[in-house]
Design a protein around this motif. Structure first.
Motif, PDB file in Angstrom:
ATOM      1  N   GLY A 134      -0.892   0.133 -15.061  1.00  0.00           N
ATOM      2  CA  GLY A 134      -0.889   1.308 -14.215  1.00  0.00           C
ATOM      3  C   GLY A 134      -2.162   2.118 -14.342  1.00  0.00           C
ATOM      4  N   THR A 135      -2.742   2.465 -13.204  1.00  0.00           N
ATOM      5  CA  THR A 135      -3.863   3.388 -13.126  1.00  0.00           C
ATOM      6  C   THR A 135      -3.556   4.347 -11.979  1.00  0.00           C
ATOM      7  OG1 THR A 135      -5.141   2.104 -11.502  1.00  0.00           O
ATOM      8  CG2 THR A 135      -5.474   1.551 -13.841  1.00  0.00           C
ATOM      9  N   ALA A 136      -4.480   5.250 -11.694  1.00  0.00           N
ATOM     10  CA  ALA A 136      -4.288   6.172 -10.579  1.00  0.00           C
ATOM     11  C   ALA A 136      -4.303   5.450  -9.233  1.00  0.00           C
ATOM     12  CB  ALA A 136      -5.375   7.246 -10.602  1.00  0.00           C
ATOM     13  N   GLU A 137      -4.855   4.237  -9.185  1.00  0.00           N
ATOM     14  CA  GLU A 137      -4.976   3.513  -7.920  1.00  0.00           C
ATOM     15  C   GLU A 137      -4.086   2.280  -7.814  1.00  0.00           C
ATOM     16  OE1 GLU A 137      -9.081   2.536  -7.465  1.00  0.00           O
ATOM     17  OE2 GLU A 137      -9.618   4.581  -6.908  1.00  0.00           O
ATOM     18  N   LEU A 138      -3.549   1.810  -8.944  1.00  0.00           N
ATOM     19  CA  LEU A 138      -2.862   0.525  -8.937  1.00  0.00           C
ATOM     20  C   LEU A 138      -1.741   0.501  -9.968  1.00  0.00           C
ATOM     21  CD1 LEU A 138      -3.321  -2.452  -7.744  1.00  0.00           C
ATOM     22  CD2 LEU A 138      -4.425  -2.904  -9.924  1.00  0.00           C
ATOM     23  N   VAL A 139      -0.569   0.022  -9.546  1.00  0.00           N
ATOM     24  CA  VAL A 139       0.552  -0.190 -10.468  1.00  0.00           C
ATOM     25  C   VAL A 139       1.056  -1.603 -10.248  1.00  0.00           C
ATOM     26  CG1 VAL A 139       2.915   0.476 -11.066  1.00  0.00           C
ATOM     27  CG2 VAL A 139       1.229   2.245 -10.547  1.00  0.00           C
ATOM     28  N   ALA A 142      -2.751   2.371  -4.164  1.00  0.00           N
ATOM     29  CA  ALA A 142      -2.861   3.655  -3.478  1.00  0.00           C
ATOM     30  C   ALA A 142      -3.710   3.515  -2.221  1.00  0.00           C
ATOM     31  CB  ALA A 142      -3.483   4.695  -4.409  1.00  0.00           C
ATOM     32  N   ILE A 143      -3.225   4.065  -1.134  1.00  0.00           N
ATOM     33  CA  ILE A 143      -4.013   4.128   0.101  1.00  0.00           C
ATOM     34  C   ILE A 143      -5.155   5.102  -0.157  1.00  0.00           C
ATOM     35  CG2 ILE A 143      -3.978   4.882   2.517  1.00  0.00           C
ATOM     36  CD1 ILE A 143      -0.984   4.089   2.550  1.00  0.00           C
ATOM     37  N   PRO A 144      -6.370   4.781   0.252  1.00  0.00           N
ATOM     38  CA  PRO A 144      -7.483   5.715   0.045  1.00  0.00           C
ATOM     39  C   PRO A 144      -7.152   7.113   0.594  1.00  0.00           C
ATOM     40  CG  PRO A 144      -8.314   3.611   0.821  1.00  0.00           C
ATOM     41  CD  PRO A 144      -6.812   3.547   0.916  1.00  0.00           C
ATOM     42  N   ALA A 145      -7.575   8.150  -0.121  1.00  0.00           N
ATOM     43  CA  ALA A 145      -7.219   9.535   0.202  1.00  0.00           C
ATOM     44  C   ALA A 145      -7.527   9.907   1.646  1.00  0.00           C
ATOM     45  CB  ALA A 145      -7.912  10.483  -0.765  1.00  0.00           C
ATOM     46  N   ALA A 146      -8.660   9.485   2.172  1.00  0.00           N
ATOM     47  CA  ALA A 146      -9.032   9.842   3.542  1.00  0.00           C
ATOM     48  C   ALA A 146      -8.034   9.273   4.554  1.00  0.00           C
ATOM     49  CB  ALA A 146     -10.439   9.344   3.852  1.00  0.00           C
ATOM     50  N   ILE A 147      -7.532   8.084   4.286  1.00  0.00           N
ATOM     51  CA  ILE A 147      -6.543   7.472   5.179  1.00  0.00           C
ATOM     52  C   ILE A 147      -5.168   8.069   4.920  1.00  0.00           C
ATOM     53  CG2 ILE A 147      -5.411   5.302   5.817  1.00  0.00           C
ATOM     54  CD1 ILE A 147      -8.072   3.905   5.039  1.00  0.00           C
ATOM     55  N   ALA A 148      -4.816   8.249   3.655  1.00  0.00           N
ATOM     56  CA  ALA A 148      -3.507   8.802   3.292  1.00  0.00           C
ATOM     57  C   ALA A 148      -3.286  10.176   3.910  1.00  0.00           C
ATOM     58  CB  ALA A 148      -3.364   8.862   1.776  1.00  0.00           C
ATOM     59  N   ALA A 149      -4.352  10.958   4.043  1.00  0.00           N
ATOM     60  CA  ALA A 149      -4.234  12.299   4.616  1.00  0.00           C
ATOM     61  C   ALA A 149      -3.734  12.264   6.061  1.00  0.00           C
ATOM     62  CB  ALA A 149      -5.573  13.019   4.536  1.00  0.00           C
ATOM     63  N   SER A 150      -3.959  11.158   6.745  1.00  0.00           N
ATOM     64  CA  SER A 150      -3.527  11.055   8.143  1.00  0.00           C
ATOM     65  C   SER A 150      -2.114  10.493   8.287  1.00  0.00           C
ATOM     66  CB  SER A 150      -4.509  10.183   8.929  1.00  0.00           C
ATOM     67  OG  SER A 150      -4.411   8.838   8.504  1.00  0.00           O
ATOM     68  N   TYR A 209       0.857  -1.188   0.000  1.00  0.00           N
ATOM     69  CA  TYR A 209       0.000   0.000   0.000  1.00  0.00           C
ATOM     70  C   TYR A 209       0.891   1.235   0.000  1.00  0.00           C
ATOM     71  CZ  TYR A 209      -4.032  -2.908   0.886  1.00  0.00           C
ATOM     72  OH  TYR A 209      -5.021  -3.842   0.770  1.00  0.00           O
ATOM     73  N   ALA A 210       0.516   2.235  -0.797  1.00  0.00           N
ATOM     74  CA  ALA A 210       1.361   3.415  -0.982  1.00  0.00           C
ATOM     75  C   ALA A 210       0.589   4.710  -0.753  1.00  0.00           C
ATOM     76  CB  ALA A 210       1.927   3.420  -2.404  1.00  0.00           C
ATOM     77  N   LYS A 211       1.195   5.616  -0.006  1.00  0.00           N
ATOM     78  CA  LYS A 211       0.630   6.958   0.142  1.00  0.00           C
ATOM     79  C   LYS A 211       0.851   7.728  -1.153  1.00  0.00           C
ATOM     80  CE  LYS A 211       0.926  11.330   2.478  1.00  0.00           C
ATOM     81  NZ  LYS A 211       0.211  11.839   3.601  1.00  0.00           N
ATOM     82  N   ASP A 212       2.084   7.686  -1.671  1.00  0.00           N
ATOM     83  CA  ASP A 212       2.435   8.361  -2.920  1.00  0.00           C
ATOM     84  C   ASP A 212       2.735   7.275  -3.957  1.00  0.00           C
ATOM     85  OD1 ASP A 212       3.620   9.753  -5.040  1.00  0.00           O
ATOM     86  OD2 ASP A 212       4.744  11.092  -3.727  1.00  0.00           O
ATOM     87  N   LEU A 213       1.683   6.793  -4.605  1.00  0.00           N
ATOM     88  CA  LEU A 213       1.792   5.668  -5.530  1.00  0.00           C
ATOM     89  C   LEU A 213       2.806   5.907  -6.650  1.00  0.00           C
ATOM     90  CD1 LEU A 213       0.890   2.857  -6.491  1.00  0.00           C
ATOM     91  CD2 LEU A 213      -1.015   3.982  -7.651  1.00  0.00           C
ATOM     92  N   PRO A 214       2.749   7.043  -7.361  1.00  0.00           N
ATOM     93  CA  PRO A 214       3.722   7.227  -8.443  1.00  0.00           C
ATOM     94  C   PRO A 214       5.172   7.180  -7.951  1.00  0.00           C
ATOM     95  CG  PRO A 214       1.952   8.832  -8.633  1.00  0.00           C
ATOM     96  CD  PRO A 214       1.780   8.137  -7.307  1.00  0.00           C
ATOM     97  N   ARG A 215       5.453   7.812  -6.815  1.00  0.00           N
ATOM     98  CA  ARG A 215       6.828   7.836  -6.299  1.00  0.00           C
ATOM     99  C   ARG A 215       7.289   6.439  -5.894  1.00  0.00           C
ATOM    100  NH1 ARG A 215       9.327  10.995  -1.052  1.00  0.00           N
ATOM    101  NH2 ARG A 215      11.486  10.852  -1.736  1.00  0.00           N
ATOM    102  N   LEU A 216       6.435   5.698  -5.194  1.00  0.00           N
ATOM    103  CA  LEU A 216       6.826   4.371  -4.743  1.00  0.00           C
ATOM    104  C   LEU A 216       6.995   3.412  -5.926  1.00  0.00           C
ATOM    105  CD1 LEU A 216       7.498   3.388  -1.917  1.00  0.00           C
ATOM    106  CD2 LEU A 216       5.248   2.319  -1.831  1.00  0.00           C
ATOM    107  N   ALA A 217       6.107   3.514  -6.906  1.00  0.00           N
ATOM    108  CA  ALA A 217       6.233   2.669  -8.104  1.00  0.00           C
ATOM    109  C   ALA A 217       7.525   2.990  -8.854  1.00  0.00           C
ATOM    110  CB  ALA A 217       5.016   2.861  -9.011  1.00  0.00           C
TER     111      ALA A 217
END
Length: 128
Positions: free
Chosen positions: A34-39, A52-60, A12-20
Motif C-alpha cells: 500500500g502507498t498513496a497511489e497503489l494498494v 488512484a486516479i490522478p488528482a486532476a482527473i479525479a476532481a472531475s 482505478y479509484a477516486k477514493d483509494l483508501p475507501r475502495l481498498a
C-alpha cells in the motif's frame, strides 16, 4: 500465494483508501502492499490492484451516495463469498450495495453488487 500473481484485476479509484477498505473487508482479502497511489489486495483466488486516479482527473468525477451505477463497462468480475445475505449487509455498511435480484447457476447463486464508486461486480455463494 507467493511471488507475483498469475492473474488479477486492476481497478482505478477516486477514493483509494475507501475502495481498498471496501474490497478488503467485503471479500476478506489481505493487503500486501500500500502507498498513496497503489494498494494490492490478495486472496487465494485473485489479486486486486487498486490505483488512484490522478488528482486532476479525479476532481472531475463525482461519486454519489448511494453510488451511481457505472453500467457501461465491457467487463464484470465476480467473487465467491460465504453468504450473499452476509455480503449484502457488509457491502451496505461499507458504502456499496448488493442488488436483490438473484440467479441460479450450476452449483451457485449470484447477484450483482456495486462498490462505493459505482463499479458493478457479481457476488456468488454456493447454492443451497
Amino acid at each position: 500465494m507467493s511471488g507475483p500473481a498469475r492473474a488479477g484485476l486492476f481497478i482505478y479509484a477516486k477514493d483509494l483508501p475507501r475502495l481498498a477498505d471496501f474490497y478488503e473487508s467485503l471479500l476478506g482479502m489481505s493487503r500486501v502492499h500500500g502507498t498513496a497511489e497503489l494498494v494490492i489486495l490478495r486472496s487465494p483466488d485473485i489479486q486486486l490492484t487498486l490505483h488512484a486516479i490522478p488528482a486532476a482527473i479525479a476532481a472531475s468525477i463525482s461519486i454519489s451516495s448511494p453510488p451511481e451505477l457505472r453500467d457501461n463497462a465491457a467487463l464484470k468480475f465476480f467473487f465467491t463469498v460465504r453468504s450473499i445475505p452476509e455480503a449484502a449487509e457488509k457491502a451496505a455498511a461499507l458504502g456499496g450495495f448488493v442488488q436483490p435480484e438473484q440467479w441460479q447457476g450450476p452449483g451457485f447463486r449470484a447477484c450483482n453488487a456495486v462498490d462505493p464508486e459505482g463499479n458493478i461486480f457479481q457476488v456468488r455463494d454456493n447454492a443451497a
